[in-house]
Design a protein around this motif. Structure first.
Motif, PDB file in Angstrom:
ATOM      1  N   ILE A  24       9.108 -17.384 -24.965  1.00  0.00           N
ATOM      2  CA  ILE A  24       8.147 -17.295 -26.070  1.00  0.00           C
ATOM      3  C   ILE A  24       7.651 -18.700 -26.421  1.00  0.00           C
ATOM      4  CG2 ILE A  24       7.721 -16.386 -28.375  1.00  0.00           C
ATOM      5  CD1 ILE A  24      10.150 -14.577 -28.036  1.00  0.00           C
ATOM      6  N   SER A  25       6.546 -19.080 -25.834  1.00  0.00           N
ATOM      7  CA  SER A  25       5.925 -20.359 -26.188  1.00  0.00           C
ATOM      8  C   SER A  25       4.950 -20.134 -27.336  1.00  0.00           C
ATOM      9  CB  SER A  25       5.204 -20.949 -24.976  1.00  0.00           C
ATOM     10  OG  SER A  25       4.260 -20.030 -24.458  1.00  0.00           O
ATOM     11  N   LEU A  26       4.596 -21.197 -28.025  1.00  0.00           N
ATOM     12  CA  LEU A  26       3.673 -21.087 -29.153  1.00  0.00           C
ATOM     13  C   LEU A  26       2.228 -21.119 -28.658  1.00  0.00           C
ATOM     14  CD1 LEU A  26       5.357 -23.427 -31.807  1.00  0.00           C
ATOM     15  CD2 LEU A  26       5.670 -20.968 -31.442  1.00  0.00           C
ATOM     16  N   SER A  27       1.410 -20.291 -29.261  1.00  0.00           N
ATOM     17  CA  SER A  27      -0.019 -20.265 -28.922  1.00  0.00           C
ATOM     18  C   SER A  27      -0.743 -21.371 -29.667  1.00  0.00           C
ATOM     19  CB  SER A  27      -0.626 -18.907 -29.276  1.00  0.00           C
ATOM     20  OG  SER A  27       0.020 -17.864 -28.578  1.00  0.00           O
ATOM     21  N   PRO A  28      -1.607 -22.122 -28.999  1.00  0.00           N
ATOM     22  CA  PRO A  28      -2.306 -23.214 -29.679  1.00  0.00           C
ATOM     23  C   PRO A  28      -3.293 -22.689 -30.718  1.00  0.00           C
ATOM     24  CG  PRO A  28      -3.190 -22.885 -27.471  1.00  0.00           C
ATOM     25  CD  PRO A  28      -1.983 -22.004 -27.580  1.00  0.00           C
ATOM     26  N   ASP A  29      -3.517 -23.477 -31.727  1.00  0.00           N
ATOM     27  CA  ASP A  29      -4.504 -23.096 -32.732  1.00  0.00           C
ATOM     28  C   ASP A  29      -5.910 -23.442 -32.219  1.00  0.00           C
ATOM     29  OD1 ASP A  29      -4.793 -25.831 -33.006  1.00  0.00           O
ATOM     30  OD2 ASP A  29      -3.642 -25.964 -34.857  1.00  0.00           O
ATOM     31  N   GLU A  30      -6.895 -23.322 -33.072  1.00  0.00           N
ATOM     32  CA  GLU A  30      -8.273 -23.530 -32.638  1.00  0.00           C
ATOM     33  C   GLU A  30      -8.534 -24.967 -32.203  1.00  0.00           C
ATOM     34  OE1 GLU A  30      -9.903 -24.142 -37.231  1.00  0.00           O
ATOM     35  OE2 GLU A  30     -10.452 -22.355 -36.062  1.00  0.00           O
ATOM     36  N   ASP A  31      -7.634 -25.876 -32.598  1.00  0.00           N
ATOM     37  CA  ASP A  31      -7.784 -27.274 -32.188  1.00  0.00           C
ATOM     38  C   ASP A  31      -6.931 -27.592 -30.958  1.00  0.00           C
ATOM     39  OD1 ASP A  31      -9.526 -27.859 -34.308  1.00  0.00           O
ATOM     40  OD2 ASP A  31      -7.815 -28.141 -35.663  1.00  0.00           O
ATOM     41  N   GLY A  32      -6.297 -26.552 -30.388  1.00  0.00           N
ATOM     42  CA  GLY A  32      -5.440 -26.780 -29.235  1.00  0.00           C
ATOM     43  C   GLY A  32      -4.100 -27.366 -29.576  1.00  0.00           C
ATOM     44  N   MET A  33      -3.719 -27.325 -30.826  1.00  0.00           N
ATOM     45  CA  MET A  33      -2.459 -27.899 -31.276  1.00  0.00           C
ATOM     46  C   MET A  33      -1.461 -26.792 -31.602  1.00  0.00           C
ATOM     47  SD  MET A  33      -3.293 -31.051 -31.059  1.00  0.00           S
ATOM     48  CE  MET A  33      -1.971 -31.917 -31.923  1.00  0.00           C
ATOM     49  N   SER A  34      -0.214 -27.194 -31.795  1.00  0.00           N
ATOM     50  CA  SER A  34       0.821 -26.242 -32.166  1.00  0.00           C
ATOM     51  C   SER A  34       0.510 -25.645 -33.530  1.00  0.00           C
ATOM     52  CB  SER A  34       2.187 -26.935 -32.201  1.00  0.00           C
ATOM     53  OG  SER A  34       3.172 -26.083 -32.760  1.00  0.00           O
ATOM     54  N   LEU A  39       6.850 -28.255 -34.584  1.00  0.00           N
ATOM     55  CA  LEU A  39       7.441 -27.539 -33.461  1.00  0.00           C
ATOM     56  C   LEU A  39       6.691 -27.818 -32.165  1.00  0.00           C
ATOM     57  CD1 LEU A  39       8.161 -24.042 -35.049  1.00  0.00           C
ATOM     58  CD2 LEU A  39       9.733 -25.965 -34.767  1.00  0.00           C
ATOM     59  N   ASP A  40       7.453 -28.000 -31.091  1.00  0.00           N
ATOM     60  CA  ASP A  40       6.858 -28.174 -29.767  1.00  0.00           C
ATOM     61  C   ASP A  40       6.270 -26.841 -29.303  1.00  0.00           C
ATOM     62  OD1 ASP A  40       6.950 -30.157 -27.235  1.00  0.00           O
ATOM     63  OD2 ASP A  40       7.337 -28.107 -26.559  1.00  0.00           O
ATOM     64  N   MET A  41       5.277 -26.903 -28.435  1.00  0.00           N
ATOM     65  CA  MET A  41       4.631 -25.683 -27.948  1.00  0.00           C
ATOM     66  C   MET A  41       5.537 -24.895 -26.995  1.00  0.00           C
ATOM     67  SD  MET A  41       1.337 -25.612 -29.079  1.00  0.00           S
ATOM     68  CE  MET A  41       0.271 -24.920 -27.827  1.00  0.00           C
ATOM     69  N   LEU A  42       6.483 -25.573 -26.357  1.00  0.00           N
ATOM     70  CA  LEU A  42       7.374 -24.933 -25.375  1.00  0.00           C
ATOM     71  C   LEU A  42       6.568 -24.228 -24.272  1.00  0.00           C
ATOM     72  CD1 LEU A  42      10.206 -23.409 -27.615  1.00  0.00           C
ATOM     73  CD2 LEU A  42      10.127 -25.647 -26.500  1.00  0.00           C
ATOM     74  N   ASP A  43       5.644 -24.962 -23.685  1.00  0.00           N
ATOM     75  CA  ASP A  43       4.784 -24.376 -22.660  1.00  0.00           C
ATOM     76  C   ASP A  43       5.571 -23.858 -21.459  1.00  0.00           C
ATOM     77  OD1 ASP A  43       2.457 -24.889 -24.098  1.00  0.00           O
ATOM     78  OD2 ASP A  43       2.278 -26.923 -23.287  1.00  0.00           O
ATOM     79  N   ALA A  44       6.719 -24.483 -21.162  1.00  0.00           N
ATOM     80  CA  ALA A  44       7.497 -24.095 -19.981  1.00  0.00           C
ATOM     81  C   ALA A  44       8.459 -22.944 -20.248  1.00  0.00           C
ATOM     82  CB  ALA A  44       8.272 -25.298 -19.453  1.00  0.00           C
ATOM     83  N   ALA A  45       8.487 -22.404 -21.469  1.00  0.00           N
ATOM     84  CA  ALA A  45       9.426 -21.323 -21.789  1.00  0.00           C
ATOM     85  C   ALA A  45       9.259 -20.115 -20.872  1.00  0.00           C
ATOM     86  CB  ALA A  45       9.284 -20.921 -23.253  1.00  0.00           C
ATOM     87  N   PRO A  46       8.030 -19.612 -20.629  1.00  0.00           N
ATOM     88  CA  PRO A  46       7.896 -18.458 -19.716  1.00  0.00           C
ATOM     89  C   PRO A  46       8.410 -18.751 -18.315  1.00  0.00           C
ATOM     90  CG  PRO A  46       5.902 -18.739 -21.029  1.00  0.00           C
ATOM     91  CD  PRO A  46       6.736 -19.961 -21.251  1.00  0.00           C
ATOM     92  N   ALA A  53      15.470 -14.652 -14.915  1.00  0.00           N
ATOM     93  CA  ALA A  53      15.354 -13.264 -14.447  1.00  0.00           C
ATOM     94  C   ALA A  53      15.532 -13.185 -12.939  1.00  0.00           C
ATOM     95  CB  ALA A  53      14.005 -12.686 -14.861  1.00  0.00           C
ATOM     96  N   GLU A  54      14.920 -14.115 -12.214  1.00  0.00           N
ATOM     97  CA  GLU A  54      15.051 -14.114 -10.758  1.00  0.00           C
ATOM     98  C   GLU A  54      16.480 -14.406 -10.336  1.00  0.00           C
ATOM     99  OE1 GLU A  54      12.187 -17.009  -9.635  1.00  0.00           O
ATOM    100  OE2 GLU A  54      10.475 -15.636  -9.760  1.00  0.00           O
ATOM    101  N   ALA A  55      17.154 -15.297 -11.061  1.00  0.00           N
ATOM    102  CA  ALA A  55      18.542 -15.611 -10.734  1.00  0.00           C
ATOM    103  C   ALA A  55      19.433 -14.388 -10.923  1.00  0.00           C
ATOM    104  CB  ALA A  55      19.040 -16.775 -11.591  1.00  0.00           C
ATOM    105  N   PHE A  56      19.237 -13.649 -12.019  1.00  0.00           N
ATOM    106  CA  PHE A  56      20.017 -12.424 -12.219  1.00  0.00           C
ATOM    107  C   PHE A  56      19.621 -11.353 -11.207  1.00  0.00           C
ATOM    108  CE2 PHE A  56      21.277 -14.116 -16.363  1.00  0.00           C
ATOM    109  CZ  PHE A  56      22.577 -13.645 -16.448  1.00  0.00           C
TER     110      PHE A  56
END
Length: 554
Positions: A24-34, A39-46, A53-56
């Motif tokens: 669950i990464s954060l969606s950027p606002d209209e300015d492209g910011m968190s 809080l960090d956007m956590l873009d790599a979370a997915p 999932a692949e490991a399991f």
């Protein structure tokens, strides 16, 4: 209740495993910011969720892709559907994202959605859906929470509301109840550890259907600590569901990839029928011939399953240790050197040739040796990695009993006997006189290497040595040659350190050989604890200690 009983008797192959991995990464606002500046956007979370999932997936798990995750996604509903599914027996819910504690006195943990807002229910809501309905089918569920403050869920009161053996919800948290998580460390560690079990780098005996959760958690904690060192960032420690110290419970979350397989290795060591299960399991984990087979095959062969190896060189060491395995003197041998120099490979190829459970199946590994040992039906092999003193002592005891069935431990051991005396007493029984040969690899990687050396190995009584031979390997600290913890061994054993002081020599085919050695003499010290042992009969004919230095490619 009936549903619960039926689930407990299912074999691993009959269970339906599923994994729901949510990044669950954060969606950027209209300015492209968190949407939340702190809080960090956590873009790599997915991406990390997908990797988990692949490991399991390599462990019989089917990834879930519920409709609730379609645009717009509803993570709460997706998790609720999974934890109440009637067709899932074992479930892993992995969440990597942001976590936030409620401001109220309850301090319940909430996962944040892509807008940076709390999901409408706390994490404990999903646990209650499992534990508060004992008469309904619920999958055994492991929540892997890679979010800040995840440990709060592991310490809440729901743990005490149900008998441990009846719990169906368990937690593996990235950090403590009041601590933050960083860098997707838990997700990275879980993926790495699962891959190592899949590839056979980590393994347990094939007779166990599941890898003990505690063992997996310990490996994950080690990887997390290593990631902390690499990042040079804030300290982070995992936290798991609390279990009373007197309870030994088997959880079904990590199917053993070797369960029922490896038929080419022959049966495992046979133990007496009256051995307690917990002791038998320790023996199976520690007395692990497959460990040596993989070390001797030169890494992880591609599509060869260890049938062929690439061991080259060390002809002098091979010849001398092969003679020792066949009953040559002296009784004590030591293989040591820098990490990665090839100690496990050296012992591995010899153990493959000598161990009854390995010899036939691994001929492709050791068959090219110019000097090789014969089959040794009195061979006990232990890799010490992660073992405690107690585990090592129990493993050796049970394996010695297996190969020396007339041996019996004392009915009422003396408090002053200690583990070494107990092992020595097993060799008092009448037998055919051939010694028991013990090979211990990677002693330095044990949990308590100094205790194992000083309490278990060094003080074995001198009168027992005609019935016991021992070879130990460990890595030498960089820049050190004194090996203070094992100094007594230098005065009675053939001391065989392998180092990288000589340049490698290459054969015509380009293979690197490491057989160049130089010999020197190390005098004995009469005052050493074992100084007089070399005068014993049989295998104690060795005089001076010889020091070897070999080579390894940089």
């Amino acid at each position: 209740m009936l549903d619960d009983i039926e689930d407990r008797v299912k074999s691993p192959q009959d269970r339906h495993y599923a994994v729901l991995a949510l990044g669950i990464s954060l969606s950027p606002d209209e300015d492209g910011m968190s949407p939340r500046a702190e809080l960090d956007m956590l873009d790599a979370a997915p991406l990390h969720a997908q990797r988990v999932a692949e490991a399991f997936g390599d462990f019989q798990y089917t990834p879930l892709r519920p409709k609730a995750l379609l645009d717009p996604s509803d993570h709460r509903v997706a998790i609720e559907e999974a934890v109440t599914a009637h067709d899932i027996d074992v479930l892993v819910v992995h969440i990597v994202g942001h976590g936030e504690l409620a401001a109220s006195s309850s301090e319940k943990l909430h996962v944040l959605d892509p807008r940076g807002e709390r999901l409408t229910v706390p994490v404990t809501h999903w646990i209650e859906l499992i534990e508060d309905h004992p008469r309904r089918h619920r999958p055994h569920t492991l929540f892997i929470l890679d979010v800040c403050y995840a440990g709060q869920v592991a310490v809440e009161a729901w743990h005490t509301r149900r008998q441990v053996s009846r719990r169906r919800a368990w937690v593996l948290a990235a950090t403590g109840a009041q601590e933050q998580a960083f860098g997707y460390r838990l997700s990275q560690a879980a993926t790495q550890v699962l891959h190592r079990y899949r590839d056979g780098e980590l393994r347990i005996d094939r007779s166990l259907p599941y890898i003990p959760a505690k063992t997996v958690y310990q490996e994950i904690e080690r990887v997390v600590s290593r990631l902390v060192d690499i990042d040079r960032g804030p300290v982070q420690h995992i936290l798991t569901s609390l279990v009373p110290s007197h309870v030994d419970i088997d959880l079904p979350f990590f199917p053993n990839p070797g369960y029922g397989g490896l038929k080419d290795l022959g049966p495992p060591v046979e133990l007496p029928e009256n051995v307690l299960p917990e002791i038998a399991r320790l023996t199976e984990w520690a007395g692990d011939p497959e460990h040596f087979r993989r070390r001797a095959s030169g890494g992880h062969p591609v599509a060869r399953d260890g049938l062929y190896g690439y061991f080259s060189g060390r002809e002098v060491e091979i010849a001398e240790l092969a003679t020792w395995l066949d009953g040559g003197a002296p009784a004590l041998r030591v293989v040591t050197g820098k990490p990665g120099v090839g100690k496990s490979a050296l012992l591995g190829v010899l153990v493959c040739a000598a161990h009854p459970a390995l010899r036939k199946a691994t001929r492709g590994i050791w068959g090219q040796l110019r000097n090789r040992p014969g089959e040794n039906d009195r061979l006990v092999v232990v890799h010490a990695r992660r073992l405690t003193l107690d585990q090592m002592a129990r493993s050796l005891e049970q394996q010695i009993l297996a190969v020396c069935p007339t041996g019996r431990p004392p009915d009422v051991p003396s408090p002053s006997m200690g583990p070494a005396g107990r092992l020595a007493s097993l060799l008092d029984a009448p037998d055919d006189g051939s010694p028991v040969t013990v090979v211990v690899d990677a002693l330095d990687e044990a949990e308590e290497p100094r205790d194992i050396a000083s309490v278990l190995l060094v003080p074995l009584p001198p009168g027992r040595w005609p019935n016991l031979a021992c070879c130990v390997s460990w890595s030498a600290p960089a820049g050190r040659t004194d090996y203070a913890n094992f100094s007594a061994w230098q005065n009675c054993a053939a001391w065989s350190p392998i180092s990288t002081q000589c340049p490698p020599r290459r054969c015509g085919s380009g293979c690197v050989t490491t057989s160049r050695i130089s010999l020197s003499t190390t005098p004995r010290t009469p005052a050493a604890p074992w100084a007089g042992y070399a005068r014993a009969r049989g295998r104690h004919g060795g005089g001076a200690c010889r020091q070897r230095t070999g080579s390894r490619p940089p």
